[in-house]
Scaffold this motif. Structure first.
Motif: not given
Ligand SMILES: Nc1ncnc2c1ncn2[C@@H]1O[C@H](COP(=O)(O)OP(=O)(O)OP(=O)(O)O)[C@@H](O)[C@H]1O
Length: 384
Positions: A65-75, A238-246
């Motif tokens: 599970v690859f999570v793409v995380m960031g604030l609104s407008g971060s892309g 944090l709950k779902l991601g194996d890895r997170i791209a911030l």
């Protein structure tokens, strides 16, 4: 999640130097190092362009599970839409299973979106006049599957996402959470290699949201499905991601496991982002582990798994009133004591401060310590 160990390293998606620039003559921005180096405001005033994704590279590994995380407008949305060219990238390469996505013709792209990388949207995208069953069967219908077969397949998936008995309802007769399950079932029905989720749960109330997160965890655990999951919610990441791209301003500021992001933030922005995360619930006992000081210490005390959280180890240590052993397949990797676990909670446990503390105490720094062979002991006990 605990599944990182089972995810193989074969990439499903492989992304290299990806840019998406909106605005006039967008193509000149990635091509010109001077423009490419401008900050968002500078770029906008010089060119009228916005770099929604700027020079991003990463792999999505099979089964993660690859999570793409960031604030609104971060892309985030732009990045994930570029993967299947729902948004056309400005520069860079994208491959799925080694196949060049940017070279695909329309038919191949259609097949990619229908069979290989199905998207689950926040606003469900359900057809209002169709029943639950027919909404779920929709993707199969456009694939050309016969009516009886697709309804049978749809019924299986409807049951899998917990909507049994609601097959004949229409979307308007469902709650938000149930609608999202229909959206999920529709994506799953085509049995895609990878599921792409665009903030699918952000409109749901917290309890239903948690249910849906657990559904994702379950799907991942039971089926080993590869997923790319967009969220602006750190807890969800944090709950779902194996890895997170911030992401920040179109770039990836850090890519790592939840433990790496919380335990070793790459810069002040990430540090600020994760400041309020309860560290003990994310960091594993490895962070606090040291070699056993004696054969006795390696053979006694409660056992915890290497991927147990610090919080679970605190419970084990408190109950037993002694040091806990970190056991992997019967082998003692090291021990954790109350003081080291408390250091993690207090935020004093990062590699830098531990190394400094160890140097002060005249002990070897962590990197050297790993060279020491801790006494090993084998046991048949089941660690917590
Ligand atoms: N079609 C467009 N034209 C011009 N600018 C755009 C377009 N789409 C997105 N942008 C800009 O690109 C940036 C990234 O947008 P994007 O929607 O990818 O962010 P996001 O992280 O998904 O945000 P959110 O969480 O609010 O959905 C923003 O600055 C946005 O204004």
């Amino acid at each position: 999640m605990m599944s990182t160990a089972t995810a193989s390293t074969t990439p499903v998606f492989s992304v290299e130097g990806l840019w998406k620039v909106f605005g006039p003559k967008a193509g000149r921005v990635p091509a010109d190092p001077e423009l490419a180096a401008l900050d968002p405001a500078g770029l906008r005033s010089r060119t009228g362009c916005t770099a929604a994704v700027r020079d991003v590279s990463f792999d999505v590994r099979k089964g993660e599970v690859f999570v793409v995380m960031g604030l609104s407008g971060s892309g985030k949305s732009t990045l994930v839409r570029c993967l299947t060219r729902l948004i056309e990238p400005t520069a860079g390469t994208i491959a799925i299973d080694g196949e060049d996505v940017r070279a695909m013709d329309r038919a191949r792209l259609r097949a990619l979106r229908r069979h290989r990388a199905a998207m689950v949207f926040q606003h469900f995208g359900l057809l209002p006049h169709r029943t639950v069953l027919d909404n779920v069967a929709y993707g199969l219908e456009i694939q050309g599957m016969g009516r009886a077969e697709r309804r049978e397949r749809a019924a299986e998936v409807v049951a899998k996402v917990g909507l049994e008995g609601m097959e004949r309802r229409r979307p308007a007769q469902l709650s938000g959470g149930q609608r999202q399950r229909v959206g999920l079932a529709r994506a799953l029905a085509v049995d895609p290699e990878v599921l792409l989720f665009d903030e699918p749960f952000s409109a749901l109330d917290p309890l239903i949201r948690r249910d849906m997160q657990e559904e994702v965890v379950r799907l991942h655990r039971d089926e080993g499905r590869t997923m790319v999951f967009i969220t602006h919610d750190l807890q969800e990441a944090l709950k779902l991601g194996d890895r997170i791209a911030l992401m920040r301003d179109g770039g990836v500021v850090q890519l790592g496991t939840p433990e790496e992001i919380v335990g070793s933030p790459a810069d002040d922005y990430v540090r600020e982002f994760v400041r309020d995360v309860p560290r003990e619930q994310v960091l594993t006992v490895r962070t606090a582990m040291r070699p056993a000081s004696s054969a006795e210490e390696a053979a006694t005390g409660p056992a915890v798994r290497p991927d147990a959280t610090v919080s679970q180890a605190i419970e084990a240590v408190s109950r037993a009133g002694s040091t806990a052993r970190v056991l992997d397949k019967g082998r003692c990797l090291g021990v954790v004591d109350a003081a080291a676990l408390l250091d993690v909670v207090a935020g004093l446990s990062d590699a830098g401060s531990r190394a400094a503390g160890a140097a002060r105490a005249g002990a070897p720094a962590p990197a050297e310590r790993r060279e020491l062979k801790p006494p090993t002991a084998t046991t048949t006990e089941e660690p917590v």
